[in-house]
Write an enzyme that holds these catalytic residues in place. Structure first.
Site, mmCIF file in Angstrom:
data_model
loop_
_atom_site.group_PDB
_atom_site.id
_atom_site.type_symbol
_atom_site.label_atom_id
_atom_site.label_comp_id
_atom_site.label_asym_id
_atom_site.label_seq_id
_atom_site.Cartn_x
_atom_site.Cartn_y
_atom_site.Cartn_z
ATOM 1 N N CYS A 186 35.996 30.409 41.885
ATOM 2 C CA CYS A 186 36.157 31.301 40.728
ATOM 3 C C CYS A 186 35.000 31.238 39.753
ATOM 4 C CB CYS A 186 37.476 31.045 40.017
ATOM 5 S SG CYS A 186 37.920 29.366 39.872
ATOM 6 N N HIS B 97 46.463 32.220 43.216
ATOM 7 C CA HIS B 97 45.744 33.269 43.955
ATOM 8 C C HIS B 97 45.755 32.986 45.453
ATOM 9 C CE1 HIS B 97 43.196 33.906 40.092
ATOM 10 N NE2 HIS B 97 43.888 35.007 40.279
HETATM 11 C C1 CIR Z 1 43.614 32.380 34.862
HETATM 12 O O1 CIR Z 1 44.791 32.028 34.875
HETATM 13 O O2 CIR Z 1 43.275 33.552 34.980
HETATM 14 C C2 CIR Z 1 42.562 31.317 34.655
HETATM 15 N N1 CIR Z 1 43.047 30.319 33.756
HETATM 16 C C3 CIR Z 1 42.168 30.680 35.971
HETATM 17 C C4 CIR Z 1 41.541 31.642 36.909
HETATM 18 C C5 CIR Z 1 41.029 30.987 38.142
HETATM 19 N N2 CIR Z 1 40.439 31.950 38.989
HETATM 20 C C6 CIR Z 1 40.380 31.833 40.304
HETATM 21 O O3 CIR Z 1 40.868 30.900 40.876
HETATM 22 N N3 CIR Z 1 39.804 32.832 40.971
#
Ligand code: CIR
Length: 257
Positions: A247, A160
């Protein structure tokens, strides 16, 4: 008092989405203990933590940031790029309804909150495997009327935009220049992560304080030397699910509607 919406770690976290990491076993109890310490750190910094119950069928649902972006005058419910994450939205929408008008991103738009960086009235949205131009246009359509400038950001080599850059204070960004071109961020000072700590650009700002991951002590030192009050938390277990610090919460001011 800021509100921090969080969600208990799902027992299914081991089945999380992964993009840049190999799958390794995740200890749910350790992840939950670290997550509770993160919530305690937010509470110690003055947040009122509102924890949603675990979602047994939604492995990545602890990463509440990806389902919404909350600004002072409106909240935007995202449409996550990974299909497995779309059912995270209804509970987040219900949690935000008492605080903000909620506007939803519609198909074919996709965007994860992790791709949305807000600093003052500037909003940068990363074009990534999880976020597309259609969603950026929808964001712009909603936010232009609220006085925000929405910029499209390029990002490479990470999940991201906020894996590569986050706001440490009103005018200071912490960045990994290998993953994002810093010349995109006009009117902001940037400090770089320590080169040995590529994942260190994700910090959570609460007022004048930042929460940073204890896995990245050299970058924490750089932040401290920049005059910031830095608190460290261990987030190593959720890092195996490619999650960082921002997150795990949606932080916003509790404004009366
Ligand atoms: C994903 O790949 O969607 C989750 N395993 C990790 C998301 C992490 N989110 C973030 O950094 N905003």
């Amino acid at each position: 008092m800021p509100v921090a919406i969080t969600r208990q770690v799902s027992p299914a976290i081991g089945d999380c989405e992964l993009t840049h990491l190999e799958r390794t076993p995740i200890d749910v109890d350790v992840a939950r203990a670290q997550h509770a310490a993160y919530e305690a750190a937010l509470a110690a910094l003055g947040c009122r933590v509102e924890r949603l119950p675990a979602e047994p069928d939604l492995p990545d649902s602890v990463f509440v940031e990806d389902a919404a972006v909350v600004l002072d005058d409106v909240a935007i419910l995202t449409r996550p790029g990974a299909e497995s994450r779309r059912d995270e939205r209804p509970t987040i929408e219900r949690a935000l309804a008492p605080y903000r008008d909620v506007v939803a991103i519609e198909a074919p738009g996709i965007v994860d909150g992790g791709d949305v960086l807000v600093s003052g009235s500037d909003v940068w949205i990363g074009l990534s495997s999880r976020s597309n131009r259609t969603a950026i246009d929808q964001f712009r359509g909603v936010l232009i009327g609220h006085g925000y400038r929405v910029h499209t950001a390029t990002v490479n080599g990470c999940l991201h935009l906020k894996s590569a850059v986050t706001a440490a204070s009103d005018d200071l960004l912490i960045v990994n220049p290998d993953w994002v071109d810093v010349t995109q961020f006009v009117d902001h000072r940037c400090i770089a992560v320590d080169p040995s700590e590529p994942g260190a650009a994700n910090v959570v700002r609460v007022g004048d304080t930042v929460l940073a991951a204890s896995a990245f002590p050299r970058t924490a030192e750089r932040l401290t030397h920049s005059g910031l009050d830095v608190h460290l938390v261990d987030a190593s277990e959720l890092a195996k699910a490619e999650g960082a610090l921002t997150c795990c919460s949606l932080i916003f001011e509790e404004l009366t509607r």
